[in-house]
Design a protein around this motif. Sequence first.
Motif, PDB file in Angstrom:
ATOM      1  N   UNK A   1       0.827  -1.200   0.000  1.00  0.00           N
ATOM      2  CA  UNK A   1       0.000   0.000   0.000  1.00  0.00           C
ATOM      3  C   UNK A   1       0.867   1.258   0.000  1.00  0.00           C
ATOM      4  N   UNK A   2       1.983   1.216   0.716  1.00  0.00           N
ATOM      5  CA  UNK A   2       2.875   2.373   0.781  1.00  0.00           C
ATOM      6  C   UNK A   2       3.394   2.756  -0.602  1.00  0.00           C
ATOM      7  N   UNK A   3       3.725   1.737  -1.414  1.00  0.00           N
ATOM      8  CA  UNK A   3       4.235   1.997  -2.766  1.00  0.00           C
ATOM      9  C   UNK A   3       3.151   2.607  -3.649  1.00  0.00           C
ATOM     10  N   UNK A   4       1.928   2.071  -3.547  1.00  0.00           N
ATOM     11  CA  UNK A   4       0.817   2.585  -4.351  1.00  0.00           C
ATOM     12  C   UNK A   4       0.522   4.036  -3.983  1.00  0.00           C
ATOM     13  N   UNK A   5       0.532   4.352  -2.691  1.00  0.00           N
ATOM     14  CA  UNK A   5       0.301   5.731  -2.237  1.00  0.00           C
ATOM     15  C   UNK A   5       1.349   6.669  -2.816  1.00  0.00           C
ATOM     16  N   UNK A   6       2.596   6.265  -2.766  1.00  0.00           N
ATOM     17  CA  UNK A   6       3.684   7.104  -3.280  1.00  0.00           C
ATOM     18  C   UNK A   6       3.505   7.375  -4.770  1.00  0.00           C
TER      19      UNK A   6
END
Length: 315
Positions: free
Chosen positions: A68-73
């Motif tokens: 999820x962190x990668x998608x948010x970025x």
Amino acid sequence: MNAKEIISYLGTKKFWIELFIMTVGMIITACAVYYFLVPSKLIIGTISGLSIVISGISEKLFGLALPVSTVIFVINAILLILAYILIDKEFGIKTVYTALILGPLMRILETYFPYDRFINPNSEIPSVMGDIWFDLCCFVLLLSASQAVLFKINASTGGLDILAKIVNKYLHFDIGASVSVAGGIICCTAFAINPFYMVVIGLIGTWINGLVVDYFTAGLNNRKRVCIISNEHEKIKDYIVKDLSRGVTLYDVRGGYSGEKKVELEVLLTKDEFSNLMAFINNENINAFITAGNVSEVYGLWGDKNRIKNAQKKM
């Protein structure tokens, strides 16, 4: 701002204080999203919610859930580029910083403090608090407090705010409606991974989040409009101007009952300044008629106390 002005601003105390506030605010936001949304896949109308949906879809289609962190970025980076192209550099360095730092902060939490350690084993849906509604309440309170503090220094958590600005410019909705429309659409994407009742909970959470943000923001921006009628108005005026460093407006008024002509002072103060003023009036035994009311927002020169202080030094 040109390059010279930017470099000069980076060296100011204000910049470093605001950088610290933005960083702490985004750490709180990252914790709220990672611990109260990600485990249960509860989708609130935010970019974080959309990122959870995309992660869930990738797991369903390819058997591999994107972090999820990668998608948010990635989403925030795309939105910042769109904002630069579509809104003509409207967003400053604060928005860039807060929008791009959320993903890396969540990545740190995923790596070193995974939510698996805190999941309540008795809950039907993976949940830190053991109940989806408690998770929703914790998320809303943390996120709303963080957003209110960031709004106070003219920053934001990025993401949905950027999308709302684009909707506002090209569909001509006001900014409040733009946030609601964008948030509602994101909530509805949850149908791809969640049952109907979870989507409804997300919509309720989005609505509550807006209400709580308004509440926190009003509390932070709250000021006192103070009106004072007294024969010793000059003494009170001098205290307000010289000791509180606030401007004050004087009106000639006449009593409806007595017909006497008097002077009314009107001033906007913080809660602490109002307390100091009341203490001064009491300590000096000044006879005065005072009314005070709350003001939720103040614009213009009110916050520039240095303007009055500099004027006093020249006198």
